[in-house]
Scaffold this active site. Structure first.
Site, PDB file in Angstrom:
ATOM      1  CD  GLU A   1     -73.602 -20.169 -46.530  1.00  0.00           C
ATOM      2  OE1 GLU A   1     -73.680 -19.100 -47.190  1.00  0.00           O
ATOM      3  OE2 GLU A   1     -72.614 -20.471 -45.836  1.00  0.00           O
TER       4      GLU A   1
ATOM      5  CG  ASN B   1     -67.996 -21.125 -45.816  1.00  0.00           C
ATOM      6  OD1 ASN B   1     -69.072 -21.122 -46.410  1.00  0.00           O
ATOM      7  ND2 ASN B   1     -67.769 -21.878 -44.758  1.00  0.00           N
TER       8      ASN B   1
ATOM      9  CG  ASP C   1     -70.433 -19.663 -42.939  1.00  0.00           C
ATOM     10  OD1 ASP C   1     -70.238 -19.774 -44.164  1.00  0.00           O
ATOM     11  OD2 ASP C   1     -71.214 -20.397 -42.313  1.00  0.00           O
TER      12      ASP C   1
END
Length: 284
Positions: free
Chosen positions: A19, A147, A195
């Site tokens: 991420e 997110n 996301d």
């Protein structure tokens, strides 16, 4: 609208939940995390040099600091790593069953840090603005999976994703004050969940689609402009980096997949994808 492939492997890795890619202009390196692996990775595309730092908790995001080191969004709050590796809490706010998730630094040097419950329960997460002095303001206290966050080139608009809503929202922002919130884009069922995101120099918004095997680029009016198809099912976030901020880096995940693609968990790159915006380090 155009469709493209051409994605390359920057770092072959087996991250459970890669991420938060972020370009660090001072060090000329990309920073990204493996949330569930409790690791902060760096990658220098010029030399190929990599580093991996373990954290004591799940780490949702890591961003460069103005004075060197990193600000990190951990399970129990936001912490600071000094350039020599020393750690201290900036905001310590442990909540059972909750962890830090994506985060981004605003043009004014504040950190906007998201949280979520491990079970992804609605209303269990937050989006909080943290000033360089550590003052924390919960701007949105009742989200599900906080997110992607980013800003328009002039800094007046802020984009945000609460993934289960399937929307990319936009609002006007001045410091901690937000107004005129509205949906910019709603992702259709079957195309995955939005996301992470990044904004390019033209003001277009690039969105990673979890379970959608693609990155999409939307114009400032919400028109779908470009689709980049990926070999992996779960891209998580994207950021421009490298020389001239021309290359788009993509983090990916393998968690929850019974038969993940061999590149799931790796750091991918789309060379010469466009023109990124210069980032700002956290001011604290």
């Amino acid at each position: 609208m155009s469709r493209a492939t051409g994605v390359e492997v920057a770092v072959r890795e087996y991250a459970r939940l890669g991420e938060g890619p972020t370009w660090d202009p001072a060090a000329r390196r990309l920073i990204w995390v493996d949330i569930l692996g409790s690791r902060v990775h760096t990658y220098d595309p010029a030399s190929g040099r990599r580093t991996v730092m373990a954290t004591e908790q799940h780490v949702g995001a890591a961003k460069p600091r103005d004075r060197g080191g990193l600000v990190v969004n951990l399970r129990d709050g936001v912490g600071l790593y000094d350039a020599d590796g020393g750690f201290s809490w900036l905001v310590h706010d442990p909540v059972p069953g909750r962890r830090g998730n994506d985060a981004a630094v605003a043009p004014d040097g504040a950190l906007w840090a998201g949280t979520m419950r491990y079970d992804e329960a609605a209303g269990g997460g937050t989006l909080t603005r943290i000033a360089p002095d550590g003052t924390a303001t919960a701007v949105f206290p009742g989200v599900a999976v906080s997110n992607g966050t980013g800003w328009s080139p002039d800094g007046t608009l802020m984009y945000y994703i609460d993934s289960p809503t399937r929307r990319v929202d936009v609002w006007r922002v001045a410091g901690e004050r937000v107004t005129d919130r509205r949906p910019l884009v709603t992702i259709e069922p079957g195309a995955g969940f939005p996301d992470g995101l990044t904004v390019d120099a033209e003001g277009c918004v690039w969105v990673a689609l979890w379970d959608g095997a693609a990155i999409r680029r939307y114009t400032p009016d919400g028109t779908l402009d470009r689709v980049v198809e990926l070999p992996v099912r779960r891209p998580t976030a994207c950021a421009f980096g490298g020389p001239g901020l021309r290359d788009l880096y993509l983090t990916t995940a393998r968690t929850g997949l019974t038969r993940p693609h061999p590149l799931s968990g790796s750091l991918l790159v789309l060379p010469d994808a466009g023109q990124g915006l210069a980032g700002v380090p956290f001011g604290g």
